[in-house]
Design an enzyme around this catalytic site. Structure first.
Site, PDB file in Angstrom:
ATOM      1  N   GLU A  15      16.806 -15.742  54.830  1.00 63.10           N
ATOM      2  CA  GLU A  15      17.448 -17.015  54.460  1.00 63.10           C
ATOM      3  C   GLU A  15      18.472 -17.367  55.519  1.00 63.10           C
ATOM      4  OE1 GLU A  15      20.637 -19.531  52.637  1.00 63.10           O
ATOM      5  OE2 GLU A  15      20.739 -17.604  53.643  1.00 63.10           O
ATOM      6  N   GLU A  16      19.164 -16.326  56.023  1.00 59.24           N
ATOM      7  CA  GLU A  16      20.219 -16.560  57.008  1.00 59.24           C
ATOM      8  C   GLU A  16      19.676 -17.140  58.311  1.00 59.24           C
ATOM      9  OE1 GLU A  16      23.052 -16.674  56.240  1.00 59.24           O
ATOM     10  OE2 GLU A  16      23.571 -15.210  54.715  1.00 59.24           O
TER      11      GLU A  16
ATOM     12  N   ASP B  93      27.854 -12.736  50.444  1.00 65.61           N
ATOM     13  CA  ASP B  93      26.653 -13.469  50.867  1.00 65.61           C
ATOM     14  C   ASP B  93      25.650 -12.516  51.486  1.00 65.61           C
ATOM     15  OD1 ASP B  93      24.816 -15.254  51.831  1.00 65.61           O
ATOM     16  OD2 ASP B  93      26.129 -16.171  53.310  1.00 65.61           O
TER      17      ASP B  93
ATOM     18  N   ASP C 132      22.806 -17.895  45.476  1.00 58.63           N
ATOM     19  CA  ASP C 132      22.926 -17.245  46.781  1.00 58.63           C
ATOM     20  C   ASP C 132      24.055 -16.238  46.625  1.00 58.63           C
ATOM     21  OD1 ASP C 132      23.698 -16.735  49.493  1.00 58.63           O
ATOM     22  OD2 ASP C 132      22.663 -18.530  50.150  1.00 58.63           O
TER      23      ASP C 132
ATOM     24  N   HIS D 284      18.557 -14.669  48.023  1.00 54.66           N
ATOM     25  CA  HIS D 284      18.100 -13.980  49.225  1.00 54.66           C
ATOM     26  C   HIS D 284      18.735 -12.608  49.344  1.00 54.66           C
ATOM     27  CE1 HIS D 284      21.477 -14.542  52.243  1.00 54.66           C
ATOM     28  NE2 HIS D 284      21.773 -15.580  51.505  1.00 54.66           N
TER      29      HIS D 284
ATOM     30  N   HIS E  26      29.994 -14.263  56.733  1.00 52.08           N
ATOM     31  CA  HIS E  26      29.137 -13.849  57.864  1.00 52.08           C
ATOM     32  C   HIS E  26      29.835 -12.927  58.871  1.00 52.08           C
ATOM     33  CE1 HIS E  26      26.011 -17.343  57.335  1.00 52.08           C
ATOM     34  NE2 HIS E  26      26.161 -16.600  56.253  1.00 52.08           N
TER      35      HIS E  26
HETATM   36 ZN   LIG Z   1      23.513 -16.676  51.663  1.00 49.37          ZN
END
Ligand SMILES: [Zn+2]
Length: 713
Positions: free
Chosen positions: A405-406, A368, A434, A358, A528
């Protein structure tokens, strides 16, 4: 998104070692066989792999990573669109064909207002902001409000109750103390090992809480683990873990089109009817700010295991701390963009090996997902360069850059639903990356039919730090962790207990396509948050981008082996063994039933798997093309046969009879049976056992047929 895993220290070594190791490995490897390749085709494969291993440039990957992480690029944002166009343009340059941007219009609410105010015992307002770090320019930018995607909109207030990890057992303990959560605000911590935040929201919602605050305790991902950013990999005091809380363990993808694709003109249900949308107000918080509320709690002292890393006494409440939470979302339907491109296979263009990562990030997405995006971009160039020189795969290789995706695995789900028929017909396997590198420790999760394949591919690629094959580095670490010796088949290296948490879900659970999900992991406490950025990756996670390059090599070797193998490297014998193991699990929880019907079917599945392996080996030895074609079709379709198109009870989207995620994203194996056992529902247990046995029999019939037709679900 990708669950945070247990983390280990990484070792450093020179880049020259890697080159020496590649030369050594390939020199040693040329006379070795590769599973699924005939003696006549193995040499060409080894030769192209040698080129593939030499191609990746860590410098180029680092430059791409810098570009990908230049600005925040949440799904549906202008920067996300720029990166989609850039990805498409670079893929065209690399030589991919049929590059296109597929748009879906999906519910993607951005938060316009998020606030948490304490009204008693003192007035205080949380900033809900992450603080700048000197020397890291990215952290002084305004990254907008921090929030939980798909939180309900609204204003709620109440006394605060600290509920540890927010699991059902935690509320049970509170209840035993006479503490009622109804109408109150639950304050819970993110957990390590990972548990999906949506499960915390659902549990609080079910228990009648008015709202929930989820904070990162320093014991879990901050100073309790080690040095914090910028000195180390762990989360600094103001870091905030954003994330979705949607109930995608019920159904992923656009909440308004459950089970069908959000193509133009698609029917949409009302938000109030969407089973995946939470009705509770939820916000994420840093430990710096959660501490203020925790310190204002009275009530009983918590059990020892509930105490985190803050130098305070943890009390359960309720109150006297009282807070008001406000969340306003714009509830907009927004466009998101899946980028796809392909290298068309020369011999079997209608067989697809699908590779995906993603692109959307919560903020900069250092690890990420931009680590994976940078590794994939270099892979497109590597395979494109081979194709330009006439070294094309026999089967088609499809690249996909997913979006949102998140949020709720959105674009992969919508794309998988849109091309369902084609994918069920054509997809050989899906290889998901990922986050590609937050450290040096290789991890892989996959269906058991790919265990040996993964172990073999990983032995063709050197570990950058030690120079030994990745498989050897992986085995050494596994031995240290478990204190046991690994087997050669890779069964105990690859994690065969599959839950959810990334884009492989639609392929496995909805389409019945064999999947791999892999990464190089390490200590990582900035997940995140805005500190997950280029500087974190380049100084801490993967200095020199060597593991990013190793992922490009490994991903490429795997893709080209699946694309070129004479006999597809799908071995169902370990699958049957795992099903037996999973049956042991449920039998322990349901002693009344021996599951004889499922056991017998599993035995037939094992026999058919052994039979297919024997026929495959013999056809390969004779290089019998007709026989190989038939067996390959059967090997591809056996995974599809494990689907039951009615789904598992209550979750019709989740069709796979061996795997589904629990609400925590943890794996639920034999989900239909296991959930019937949990519900203590004997007739349903028997019915679900029938469905499982029927799926295993379908897979056995497919494996025994010469054309892979058998009984399709
Ligand atoms: Zn991810």
């Amino acid at each position: 998104m990708r669950p945070v895993r247990a983390a280990f220290l990484l070792v450093a070594a020179g880049f020259t070692m890697v080159l020496a190791a590649i030369v050594g490995l390939t020199a040693r490897a040329t006379d070795e066989s590769i599973s699924g390749f005939s003696t006549t085709s193995v040499a060409a494969q080894r030769k192209l792999e040698q080129r593939l291993l030499h191609y990746p440039s860590a410098e180029r990957i680092e430059a791409d990573h810098l570009y990908l992480t230049e600005e925040p690029h949440v799904a549906g944002s202008p920067r996300d669109r720029v990166l989609a166009e850039w990805t498409a343009a670079e893929w065209k340059k690399a030589g991919l064909e049929d590059v296109r941007i597929v748009e879906h219009q999906v519910l993607l609410p951005y938060a316009t207002e998020v606030s948490v105010e304490m009204t008693a015992p003192k007035a205080w307002r949380a900033t809900l902001r992450e603080e700048p770090i000197p020397g890291d320019k990215d952290t002084s930018a305004d990254a907008g409000p921090t929030y939980h995607a798909y939180s309900a909109s609204g204003e709620v207030s109440g006394q605060v109750v600290y509920a540890s990890s927010g699991n059902p057992a935690d509320y049970d303990w509170l209840e035993a103390q006479g503490i009622d959560i109804k109408g109150k605000i639950a304050l819970v911590r993110y957990s390590v090992p990972y548990s999906y935040r949506g499960f915390k929201a659902l549990t609080a919602q079910r228990r009648g809480a008015a709202g929930i605050i989820i904070y990162s305790d320093p014991a879990d991902d901050g100073f309790g683990k080690g040095k914090v950013y910028p000195e180390g990999p762990w989360g600094p005091e103001s870091h905030i873990q954003r994330g979705g809380i949607v109930y995608d363990f019920m159904v992923p993808g656009d909440p308004l089109t459950p089970g069908w694709s959000s193509v133009p003109g698609a029917k949409r249900i009302a938000a109030a009817d969407a089973m995946s949308l939470p009705t509770i107000v939820s916000v994420p918080m840093s430990y710096k700010e959660a501490r203020v509320i925790l310190e204002a709690l009275g009530g009983p002292e918590t059990p020892q295991t509930w105490k985190g890393g803050l130098p305070i006494t943890y009390h359960a409440g309720p109150g006297p701390a009282t807070v008001r939470i406000t969340v306003r979302n714009d509830d907009k339907v927004r466009p998101i963009w899946t980028v796809t491109g392909r290298i068309t296979g020369t011999a079997e263009p209608n067989r697809w090996v699908v590779l995906g990562n993603h692109r959307d990030a919560w903020v900069y997405g250092g690890v990420d997902p931009s680590s994976g995006s940078a590794s994939m971009m270099e892979l497109a160039r590597a395979l494109g360069s081979l194709a330009k020189d006439g070294i094309k795969p026999k089967r088609t290789i499809v690249f996909a850059s997913w979006d949102a995706e998140e949020w709720t695995l959105t674009s992969s789900t919508e794309w998988g639903e849109q091309y369902e028929e084609e994918l069920r017909d054509k997809a050989v396997a899906y290889l998901n990356v990922d986050s590609s590198a937050s450290g040096a420790n290789f991890t892989a999760a996959a269906v058991p039919s790919l265990n040996r394949f993964i172990a073999e591919a990983a032995s063709a690629v050197p570990d950058p730090a030690s120079g030994v094959p990745i498989t050897d580095a992986w085995k050494t670490r596994g031995m240290k962790e478990r204190g046991s010796l690994p087997t050669g088949a890779g069964d105990d290296l690859v994690n065969n207990r599959l839950g959810s948490g990334s884009d492989y879900t639609v392929f496995l659970n909805f389409l019945g396509v064999p999947i791999v999900d892999m990464a190089f992991d390490g200590p990582y406490g900035v997940y995140h948050s805005m500190y997950d950025n280029h500087q974190w990756v380049s100084r801490i996670g993967d200095p020199g981008f060597r593991y990013h390059a190793a992922m490009t090599r490994l991903w490429g070797v795997m893709a080209m082996r699946l694309a070129n193998a004479d006999l597809l490297p799908l071995d169902y014998r370990p699958y049957a063994a795992r099903v037996d193991e999973f049956l042991n699990d449920v039998e322990r929880r349901w002693p009344a039933n021996r599951f004889e019907r499922a056991r017998a079917a599993s035995g037939r599945f094992a026999a058919a798997a052994a039979d297919a392996a024997t026929r495959g080996a013999s056809a390969l030895a004779k290089n019998d093309r007709t026989a190989l074609d038939g067996i390959n079709r059967a090997l591809m379709r056996a995974e599809r046969a494990l689907l039951d198109m009615r789904g598992i009870p209550g979750r019709p989207w989740y069709r796979h009879q061996i795997y589904a995620p629990k609400p925590t994203y943890a794996p639920e194996v034999l989900p239909g049976v296991a959930e019937a056992v949990d519900a203590n529902d004997a007739p349903r247990v028997r019915q679900q056992e029938e469905n499982l046995a029927a799926a295993l029999d379908r897979a056995a019939a497919v494996l025994k047929s010469d054309h892979g037709t058998g009984n399709q679900p």
